[in-house]
Design a protein around this motif. Sequence first.
Motif, PDB file in Angstrom:
ATOM      1  N   GLU A 321       0.830  -1.207   0.000  1.00 21.73           N
ATOM      2  CA  GLU A 321       0.000   0.000   0.000  1.00 21.73           C
ATOM      3  C   GLU A 321       0.866   1.259   0.000  1.00 21.73           C
ATOM      4  OE1 GLU A 321      -3.752   1.921   2.507  1.00 21.73           O
ATOM      5  OE2 GLU A 321      -2.677   0.175   3.272  1.00 21.73           O
ATOM      6  N   ALA A 322       1.951   1.244   0.784  1.00 24.34           N
ATOM      7  CA  ALA A 322       2.852   2.400   0.817  1.00 24.34           C
ATOM      8  C   ALA A 322       3.531   2.608  -0.534  1.00 24.34           C
ATOM      9  CB  ALA A 322       3.902   2.212   1.910  1.00 24.34           C
ATOM     10  N   LEU A 323       3.948   1.499  -1.173  1.00 25.31           N
ATOM     11  CA  LEU A 323       4.590   1.605  -2.483  1.00 25.31           C
ATOM     12  C   LEU A 323       3.610   2.122  -3.535  1.00 25.31           C
ATOM     13  CD1 LEU A 323       6.684  -1.708  -2.501  1.00 25.31           C
ATOM     14  CD2 LEU A 323       7.569   0.627  -2.344  1.00 25.31           C
ATOM     15  N   VAL A 324       2.388   1.619  -3.518  1.00 25.77           N
ATOM     16  CA  VAL A 324       1.373   2.066  -4.482  1.00 25.77           C
ATOM     17  C   VAL A 324       1.058   3.540  -4.270  1.00 25.77           C
ATOM     18  CG1 VAL A 324      -1.038   1.808  -5.191  1.00 25.77           C
ATOM     19  CG2 VAL A 324       0.374  -0.223  -4.825  1.00 25.77           C
ATOM     20  N   THR A 325       0.977   3.949  -3.008  1.00 22.83           N
ATOM     21  CA  THR A 325       0.708   5.358  -2.713  1.00 22.83           C
ATOM     22  C   THR A 325       1.835   6.245  -3.242  1.00 22.83           C
ATOM     23  OG1 THR A 325      -0.533   4.770  -0.722  1.00 22.83           O
ATOM     24  CG2 THR A 325       0.266   7.027  -0.888  1.00 22.83           C
ATOM     25  N   GLY A 326       3.086   5.834  -3.025  1.00 22.20           N
ATOM     26  CA  GLY A 326       4.212   6.608  -3.549  1.00 22.20           C
ATOM     27  C   GLY A 326       4.222   6.662  -5.057  1.00 22.20           C
ATOM     28  N   LEU A 327       3.944   5.513  -5.694  1.00 22.60           N
ATOM     29  CA  LEU A 327       3.900   5.468  -7.156  1.00 22.60           C
ATOM     30  C   LEU A 327       2.767   6.340  -7.686  1.00 22.60           C
ATOM     31  CD1 LEU A 327       4.914   4.275  -9.823  1.00 22.60           C
ATOM     32  CD2 LEU A 327       3.397   2.315  -9.433  1.00 22.60           C
ATOM     33  N   ARG A 328       1.636   6.302  -6.993  1.00 23.28           N
ATOM     34  CA  ARG A 328       0.497   7.131  -7.412  1.00 23.28           C
ATOM     35  C   ARG A 328       0.850   8.612  -7.350  1.00 23.28           C
ATOM     36  NH1 ARG A 328      -3.330   7.315  -2.914  1.00 23.28           N
ATOM     37  NH2 ARG A 328      -1.945   9.038  -2.367  1.00 23.28           N
ATOM     38  N   ASP A 329       1.447   9.038  -6.242  1.00 20.39           N
ATOM     39  CA  ASP A 329       1.796  10.451  -6.091  1.00 20.39           C
ATOM     40  C   ASP A 329       2.814  10.885  -7.139  1.00 20.39           C
ATOM     41  OD1 ASP A 329       0.083  10.525  -3.949  1.00 20.39           O
ATOM     42  OD2 ASP A 329       1.656  10.340  -2.433  1.00 20.39           O
ATOM     43  N   THR A 330       3.809  10.016  -7.412  1.00 21.32           N
ATOM     44  CA  THR A 330       4.824  10.354  -8.411  1.00 21.32           C
ATOM     45  C   THR A 330       4.214  10.458  -9.799  1.00 21.32           C
ATOM     46  OG1 THR A 330       6.545   9.239  -7.116  1.00 21.32           O
ATOM     47  CG2 THR A 330       7.002   9.637  -9.441  1.00 21.32           C
ATOM     48  N   THR A 331       3.349   9.497 -10.139  1.00 21.83           N
ATOM     49  CA  THR A 331       2.733   9.509 -11.466  1.00 21.83           C
ATOM     50  C   THR A 331       1.829  10.717 -11.637  1.00 21.83           C
ATOM     51  OG1 THR A 331       2.789   7.089 -11.474  1.00 21.83           O
ATOM     52  CG2 THR A 331       1.372   8.161 -13.094  1.00 21.83           C
ATOM     53  N   LEU A 332       1.071  11.034 -10.608  1.00 21.25           N
ATOM     54  CA  LEU A 332       0.203  12.211 -10.693  1.00 21.25           C
ATOM     55  C   LEU A 332       1.029  13.487 -10.841  1.00 21.25           C
ATOM     56  CD1 LEU A 332      -2.526  11.403  -8.005  1.00 21.25           C
ATOM     57  CD2 LEU A 332      -2.779  11.370 -10.480  1.00 21.25           C
ATOM     58  N   SER A 333       2.188  13.548 -10.170  1.00 17.70           N
ATOM     59  CA  SER A 333       3.024  14.745 -10.269  1.00 17.70           C
ATOM     60  C   SER A 333       3.588  14.908 -11.678  1.00 17.70           C
ATOM     61  CB  SER A 333       4.159  14.688  -9.237  1.00 17.70           C
ATOM     62  OG  SER A 333       5.088  13.660  -9.554  1.00 17.70           O
ATOM     63  N   ILE A 334       3.825  13.783 -12.375  1.00 15.41           N
ATOM     64  CA  ILE A 334       4.331  13.859 -13.748  1.00 15.41           C
ATOM     65  C   ILE A 334       3.295  14.497 -14.664  1.00 15.41           C
ATOM     66  CG2 ILE A 334       5.039  12.473 -15.735  1.00 15.41           C
ATOM     67  CD1 ILE A 334       6.272  10.484 -13.802  1.00 15.41           C
ATOM     68  N   ARG A 335       2.030  14.228 -14.382  1.00 12.13           N
ATOM     69  CA  ARG A 335       0.953  14.764 -15.210  1.00 12.13           C
ATOM     70  C   ARG A 335       0.629  16.220 -14.889  1.00 12.13           C
ATOM     71  NH1 ARG A 335      -3.050  11.090 -17.293  1.00 12.13           N
ATOM     72  NH2 ARG A 335      -4.619  12.571 -16.600  1.00 12.13           N
ATOM     73  N   MET A 336       1.231  16.753 -13.828  1.00 13.26           N
ATOM     74  CA  MET A 336       0.897  18.110 -13.407  1.00 13.26           C
ATOM     75  C   MET A 336       1.719  19.133 -14.182  1.00 13.26           C
ATOM     76  SD  MET A 336      -1.370  17.405 -11.107  1.00 13.26           S
ATOM     77  CE  MET A 336      -1.611  18.631  -9.844  1.00 13.26           C
ATOM     78  N   LEU A 337       1.058  20.178 -14.635  1.00 13.46           N
ATOM     79  CA  LEU A 337       1.712  21.253 -15.375  1.00 13.46           C
ATOM     80  C   LEU A 337       1.324  22.591 -14.757  1.00 13.46           C
ATOM     81  CD1 LEU A 337       1.029  20.056 -19.036  1.00 13.46           C
ATOM     82  CD2 LEU A 337       3.157  19.832 -17.772  1.00 13.46           C
ATOM     83  N   PRO A 338       2.213  23.576 -14.814  1.00 13.07           N
ATOM     84  CA  PRO A 338       1.867  24.894 -14.274  1.00 13.07           C
ATOM     85  C   PRO A 338       0.814  25.584 -15.140  1.00 13.07           C
ATOM     86  CG  PRO A 338       4.003  24.966 -15.363  1.00 13.07           C
ATOM     87  CD  PRO A 338       3.596  23.525 -15.334  1.00 13.07           C
ATOM     88  N   VAL A 339      -0.115  26.287 -14.501  1.00 11.40           N
ATOM     89  CA  VAL A 339      -1.167  26.970 -15.260  1.00 11.40           C
ATOM     90  C   VAL A 339      -0.612  28.145 -16.050  1.00 11.40           C
ATOM     91  CG1 VAL A 339      -3.026  26.293 -13.711  1.00 11.40           C
ATOM     92  CG2 VAL A 339      -1.758  28.385 -13.256  1.00 11.40           C
ATOM     93  N   SER A 340       0.640  28.512 -15.804  1.00  9.32           N
ATOM     94  CA  SER A 340       1.254  29.575 -16.609  1.00  9.32           C
ATOM     95  C   SER A 340       1.283  29.206 -18.080  1.00  9.32           C
ATOM     96  CB  SER A 340       2.678  29.865 -16.112  1.00  9.32           C
ATOM     97  OG  SER A 340       3.485  28.698 -16.162  1.00  9.32           O
ATOM     98  N   ARG A 341       1.237  27.905 -18.396  1.00  9.72           N
ATOM     99  CA  ARG A 341       1.179  27.473 -19.789  1.00  9.72           C
ATOM    100  C   ARG A 341      -0.085  27.984 -20.462  1.00  9.72           C
ATOM    101  NH1 ARG A 341       4.408  22.810 -21.100  1.00  9.72           N
ATOM    102  NH2 ARG A 341       2.848  22.245 -22.644  1.00  9.72           N
ATOM    103  N   VAL A 342      -1.142  28.191 -19.674  1.00 10.98           N
ATOM    104  CA  VAL A 342      -2.391  28.723 -20.211  1.00 10.98           C
ATOM    105  C   VAL A 342      -2.432  30.238 -20.075  1.00 10.98           C
ATOM    106  CG1 VAL A 342      -4.911  28.665 -20.024  1.00 10.98           C
ATOM    107  CG2 VAL A 342      -3.597  26.589 -19.674  1.00 10.98           C
ATOM    108  N   PHE A 343      -1.986  30.746 -18.936  1.00 10.92           N
ATOM    109  CA  PHE A 343      -2.076  32.177 -18.669  1.00 10.92           C
ATOM    110  C   PHE A 343      -1.356  33.005 -19.728  1.00 10.92           C
ATOM    111  CE2 PHE A 343      -2.850  32.110 -13.776  1.00 10.92           C
ATOM    112  CZ  PHE A 343      -4.037  31.445 -14.009  1.00 10.92           C
ATOM    113  N   GLY A 344      -0.218  32.501 -20.204  1.00 12.50           N
ATOM    114  CA  GLY A 344       0.573  33.277 -21.156  1.00 12.50           C
ATOM    115  C   GLY A 344      -0.156  33.585 -22.447  1.00 12.50           C
ATOM    116  N   LYS A 345      -1.151  32.775 -22.789  1.00  4.56           N
ATOM    117  CA  LYS A 345      -1.864  32.977 -24.048  1.00  4.56           C
ATOM    118  C   LYS A 345      -2.779  34.191 -24.017  1.00  4.56           C
ATOM    119  CE  LYS A 345      -2.086  27.951 -24.785  1.00  4.56           C
ATOM    120  NZ  LYS A 345      -2.992  26.793 -25.002  1.00  4.56           N
TER     121      LYS A 345
END
Length: 659
Positions: A321-345
Amino acid sequence: MSSPKSTFIQEANDLLQMLEEVLLELETAPESPGQIDAAFRALHTLKGSGGMFGFGELAAFSHHFEDAFDQLREGRATVSPELIAVSLDSRDHLAALLALGPDEEADEDTRIIGDALLARLRKLMDTPADVSDTFAGQPPAPDAASAEPVVPRRWSISFSAEPSALKNGFRPELLWDELALLGSLRLTCLGDNVPELEILDPGECYLRWEMELETSVSRERIEDVFIFSMDAEIEIKALDPVEAGVASEPDQDPDSPAETATVTENGPVAAPKSESVRVQADRLDDLMDQLGELVIAQARLKSICEKFDDPRLESTVEEIEALVTGLRDTTLSIRMLPVSRVFGKFRRVIRDLSLELEKPAQLITEGGDTEVDKNIIDSLTEPLVHMIRNSLDHGVEDVAAREASGKPATATVRLSACQSGGEVLISISDDGAGLNAEAIRERAVERGLIAADQYISTEALYQLIFEPGFSTAKNLSSVSGRGVGMDAVRRVVDDLRGTIDVKSVAGQGTKVTLRLPLTLAIIDGLLVEVDGDKFVIPLSSVEECVELPDIETARDDGRTILRIRDQLVSYLSLDKLFGYNISTRSHRRVAIVNADGQRIGLVVDDVLGQLQTVIKPLSPFHHMVEELAGATILGDGSIALILDVNALVRRATTVMIAA
């Protein structure tokens, strides 16, 4: 696996977006040398990489565009509003040339547009067409960076491409063409590394090239030719005795400062280590799908473990469970992008709209480093554009009205983002006239959305602006007035399982806040039970859970009122709403949720607890059920439906109003 050309297209789009932001920065700070250099580098990169990957029209236009910013760098021209305007138009033209694809020629209309833009650039730069047109075969002007007289030099250049370069789209002839533009080039192709035919790989590059270049340009200009060949072995030597003596001490060479040199005098290029890897979006989606299945499997394993009294099994399950939780958090962080990518437009949107509407306005952005799931980022552009257009067209007054009310002539539109728990809050505010509550109410009564004598809170009244076709504008314009934009905003936000808050003060402005989940893949949920069936309420919508007193009685309209800490909260019974048998259980629970800015209670038989919810899409037969956001698989293998709280409350309210 993505091809080098598709990778270039992605990177070119990023460069064009960055170029637009730099140009808009220059419009407000024209004396910024850093922004001028950034624009020049972006254009230089587009020119070099565009030519390598078959975007000849783009490379040629970028070259002429680059010349203008080269003059700015050297102080031979200054930034002006006219230059910014033509530069933004030229940036849009580059985007159109990029959209053509590699090895495609522009049509006549596109060429006419490009020629007109170049003519405007030449006029502003006071550059004759025959001098600027280096792609017609004329060599470029000598560097003006050095104050010393320009002396032609001879350089020896050795080049060996990476073996897999040809497979990746490398075209050496484009390099030689660019070198030839710098001066007199003598080129020799050597095949001493070509193996025997039996072991030769047709896709490998075994050739190497020796060149002698006589030119008056600096070393830096020569190095720039090879800026996209960092995996190759490149060696540049000065042949003239005087220049060779100077070049042996790089710190004393005015044309080759140590901080900008990318090629050593007598050694190969040292490729920098990459700190990031570009990954295709569908691969991230596949990874998230696999992670979701892993989370479900881990929940099933935990459920099975609870049936056995085995400390060793429990310990192993906890580790997994601890390993899955860590993997989940890492994978979700990879998918995260700063909203500045949208704001600049949106700086460009504000600029163009303020000119069109003749309402001076500035955009201020805050919290651009706030990170959100990439799928949410991709969906944000449309609703934010609609809200910005509405702010400028309906909210912001004209210059005369602003001055009469003591406001500055230039309006301020503020775009901000911040994280709050499991949500990200994205707000758009303006300092305009604010919403006209009376006009909204009159229009709502006229359209039959509310009764003429019906009481409705200010917050609920403001939510009516998101109804399809709703508009208080008396006249249509090219910007807004058809009541389509805000409806599109709600539709997108609902699809993202978010909510919208609206606050407005007459004469001071309006603030619209989008409350969105951080991710769409795995959410925290509250598991509840209704007549034996299980449902999940997104935890981000839940404020608290209370017990339903048995003495509470239902009203004739089917709603009940619960007093919570001296506040009255309306609530709905899900068994009635879903058509179940009316529950007679005692000590039922009420989940207090926030729906469209209102506190509403959802009565359930029991609250079973919190859980990590992997969202699964519904089947095509159930996709149109707006009250459901998806489904999930529980640890025991059963299915639980995920409720869309906002759609659920809206449907219940509509049914009761109609009744």
